[in-house]
Design a protein around this motif. Structure first.
Motif, short mmCIF file in Angstrom:
data_model
loop_
_atom_site.label_atom_id
_atom_site.label_comp_id
_atom_site.label_asym_id
_atom_site.label_seq_id
_atom_site.Cartn_x
_atom_site.Cartn_y
_atom_site.Cartn_z
N MET A 70 1.02 -1.31 0.13
CA MET A 70 0.98 0.59 -0.15
C MET A 70 0.83 1.11 -0.19
O MET A 70 0.45 1.99 -0.41
N LYS A 71 1.97 1.38 0.65
CA LYS A 71 2.95 2.14 0.84
C LYS A 71 3.30 2.56 -0.82
O LYS A 71 3.58 3.26 -1.43
N ILE A 72 3.55 1.50 -1.54
CA ILE A 72 4.07 1.62 -2.96
C ILE A 72 2.57 2.45 -3.84
O ILE A 72 2.98 2.84 -4.93
N ALA A 73 1.57 1.42 -3.66
CA ALA A 73 -0.16 2.11 -4.56
C ALA A 73 -0.23 3.55 -4.25
O ALA A 73 -0.92 4.30 -4.66
N GLY A 74 0.57 4.68 -2.79
CA GLY A 74 0.47 5.80 -2.60
C GLY A 74 0.71 6.48 -4.22
O GLY A 74 -0.42 7.75 -3.91
N THR A 75 1.74 6.14 -4.81
CA THR A 75 1.75 6.97 -6.14
C THR A 75 0.01 6.84 -7.02
O THR A 75 0.04 7.30 -8.14
N CYS A 76 -0.11 6.11 -6.91
CA CYS A 76 -1.52 5.59 -7.94
C CYS A 76 -2.54 5.97 -7.64
O CYS A 76 -3.17 6.68 -7.07
N LYS A 77 -3.60 6.13 -8.63
CA LYS A 77 -5.26 6.47 -8.35
C LYS A 77 -6.12 5.90 -7.40
O LYS A 77 -6.76 6.38 -7.15
N PHE A 78 -5.90 4.48 -7.91
CA PHE A 78 -7.29 3.42 -7.46
C PHE A 78 -6.12 2.37 -6.81
O PHE A 78 -4.68 2.14 -7.48
N ALA A 79 -6.30 1.92 -5.23
CA ALA A 79 -5.93 0.26 -5.38
C ALA A 79 -7.02 -1.16 -5.08
O ALA A 79 -8.20 -0.14 -4.93
N SER A 111 -12.70 6.63 -0.16
CA SER A 111 -13.08 6.31 -0.44
C SER A 111 -13.10 4.09 -0.72
O SER A 111 -11.95 4.48 -1.69
N GLN A 112 -14.16 4.08 -0.31
CA GLN A 112 -13.78 2.39 -0.74
C GLN A 112 -14.95 1.46 -1.26
O GLN A 112 -16.07 1.53 0.11
N VAL A 113 -14.84 0.90 -2.58
CA VAL A 113 -16.37 -0.04 -2.74
C VAL A 113 -15.69 -1.13 -2.80
O VAL A 113 -14.69 -1.39 -3.29
N ASN A 114 -16.84 -2.11 -2.34
CA ASN A 114 -16.82 -3.66 -2.73
C ASN A 114 -17.50 -4.06 -4.13
O ASN A 114 -18.71 -3.84 -4.05
N SER A 159 -11.91 -5.88 -3.60
CA SER A 159 -12.22 -4.22 -3.22
C SER A 159 -11.17 -2.81 -3.55
O SER A 159 -9.86 -2.91 -4.20
N VAL A 160 -12.10 -2.14 -4.05
CA VAL A 160 -11.45 -0.60 -4.95
C VAL A 160 -11.16 0.42 -3.81
O VAL A 160 -12.78 1.56 -3.87
N LYS A 161 -10.62 0.63 -3.87
CA LYS A 161 -9.89 2.13 -2.75
C LYS A 161 -9.80 2.97 -3.38
O LYS A 161 -8.73 3.50 -4.49
#
Length: 418
Positions: free
Chosen positions: A370-379, A401-404, A393-395
């Motif tokens: 998740m630290k690496i994901a910080g530069t992205c728009k979505f995880a 915000s997060q949706v499943n 789960s899309v954050k």
């Protein structure tokens, strides 16, 4: 054991810079297509004779700068120091200009010259090159100059100056050459050692010397325009009229010569006020005798080349836009080892649908992912619960915000929201 570094005069073009080059090449490619130029890819090494005969035995390139070696068959091979001779060789060998046909072709890639490295100039350097072959008309000269200007306009460059000259032809240049020899012979004491060697062999190159003393002498050298034959004089007048017709301003410079022997008639450069003394971002001109010099008959040509390093440097100095820096849009993270397979499947599906995606393949912890994901728009997060329910789960990493959602809806959801 000592580490091995890159050879002097070369450098690595790393991701932080290579995307800028991609923008320049893409812009050049689109402009070339709009002007009717087709892309070619040529060898980076040629038989040495191509350059010694085509570029000229007395040029600095052939005398001092070429990377030449014998291959295992004993043949003399040279890494290409410039592109035009190779383009003409390819046109002759592949019959691109037979029976009066013309060819408009361009290429880009590495060139090699052994010279003193400096900012924006390397021993392995990269050029964009465009050549219009088989057309003797001055309109072709104007089109090539307009093409180079348009590439720079689309790239957003400012503070540029077009400088033109005529270097005559085989009919009138000998007259001018003798005038230069006579003039410079009376100023030998003011010339540098290099120019003294050029005096009898290639006096036109003295005009281009960057030594201050030589420059002062050259400023008062005879004017080539007084020596041009009627054909060259008319051709140059048509080039000037064509540039004015298209609304281009230009400067005449009697000291502008090209460093290669194959040039005839038109010579030009595009200069930037942001590069100091080494201020040319593009240069070219006409070369109607190159084909015959390398055994290909009479094929007129005109073209230009620009260095990627120089262009990128000017764009950075002028604050030009390189477009959007490529970045990963979606990071797919695994909550535990059991979900890594599902993560890889989803990542591949996203990539197949042109969504720039990344996932961990080295076993990092969820926190590290998740630290690496910080530069992205979505995880996209997949754990045991998501696998059991066939969901993801899309954050949104911008607002938290997060949706499943069902995993088979992930592609469409992300396309709609990116």
């Amino acid at each position: 054991m000592a580490a091995i570094n890159a050879p002097r005069g070369t450098r690595d073009i790393l991701p932080s810079e290579s995307w800028k080059w991609s923008h320049i090449i893409k812009t050049a490619s689109e402009t070339m297509m709009d002007f009717g130029f087709s892309e070619v890819h040529l060898p980076i090494f040629e038989h040495t004779e191509l350059f010694s005969r085509g570029v000229g035995e007395t040029t600095d390139i052939v005398e001092k700068e070429m990377y030449t070696f014998n291959d295992r068959g004993g043949r003399s091979i040279t890494l290409r120091p410039e592109a035009t001779a190779g383009v003409m060789r390819a046109a002759i060998e592949n019959n691109l200009c037979v029976q009066g046909a013309s060819a408009k072709i361009w290429n880009w890639g590495p060139m090699f010259r052994h010279e003193r490295p400096q900012k924006g100039r390397y021993r392995q350097f990269y050029q964009i090159d465009a050549e219009c072959l088989g057309i003797a008309s001055a309109m072709a000269d104007v089109e090539v100059i307009a093409l180079s200007i348009e590439i720079f306009r689309r790239l957003g460059l400012k503070n540029l100056e077009v400088v033109i000259n005529s270097v005559g032809c085989e009919k009138c240049r000998p007259v001018y050459r003798q005038k230069l020899i006579d003039y410079f012979s009376s100023h030998k004491s003011e010339l540098c050692e290099t120019c003294l060697t050029r005096l009898e062999r290639n006096p036109l190159r003295i005009l281009d010397c960057k030594n201050e003393s030589c420059g002062r002498v050259a400023d008062n050298a005879p004017d080539i325009f007084d020596s041009l034959c009627s054909e060259c004089r008319e051709h140059f007048a048509e080039v000037r009229a064509g540039l004015e017709r298209l609304g281009f301003t230009y400067t005449l410079n009697k000291r502008l010569v090209r460093g290669l022997d194959y040039y005839t008639k038109t010579a030009y450069e595009i200069l930037s006020g942001d590069l100091g003394s080494q201020n040319a971002v593009a240069g070219g001109g006409r070369y109607d005798n190159l084909a015959s010099a390398i055994g290909g008959g009479k094929i007129p040509g005109v073209g230009f080349a620009c260095g990627l390093d120089r262009v990128a440097l000017v764009m950075e100095q002028q604050g030009c836009s390189f477009g959007k820096m490529p970045n990963t849009d979606v990071y797919v993270a695994s909550l535990g080892d059991d979900s890594r397979g599902a993560v890889q499947i989803l990542t591949y599906e996203l990539r197949k649908n042109n969504i720039r995606s990344e996932c961990d393949t080295s076993g990092k912890s969820f926190k590290s992912q998740m630290k690496i994901a910080g530069t992205c728009k979505f995880a996209c997060i997949i754990g045991a619960d998501e696998i059991a329910n066939n969901t993801v789960s899309v954050k949104n990493l911008s607002d938290g915000s997060q949706v499943n959602i069902p995993v088979n809806e992930a592609v469409n959801y992300l396309k709609e929201n990116l």
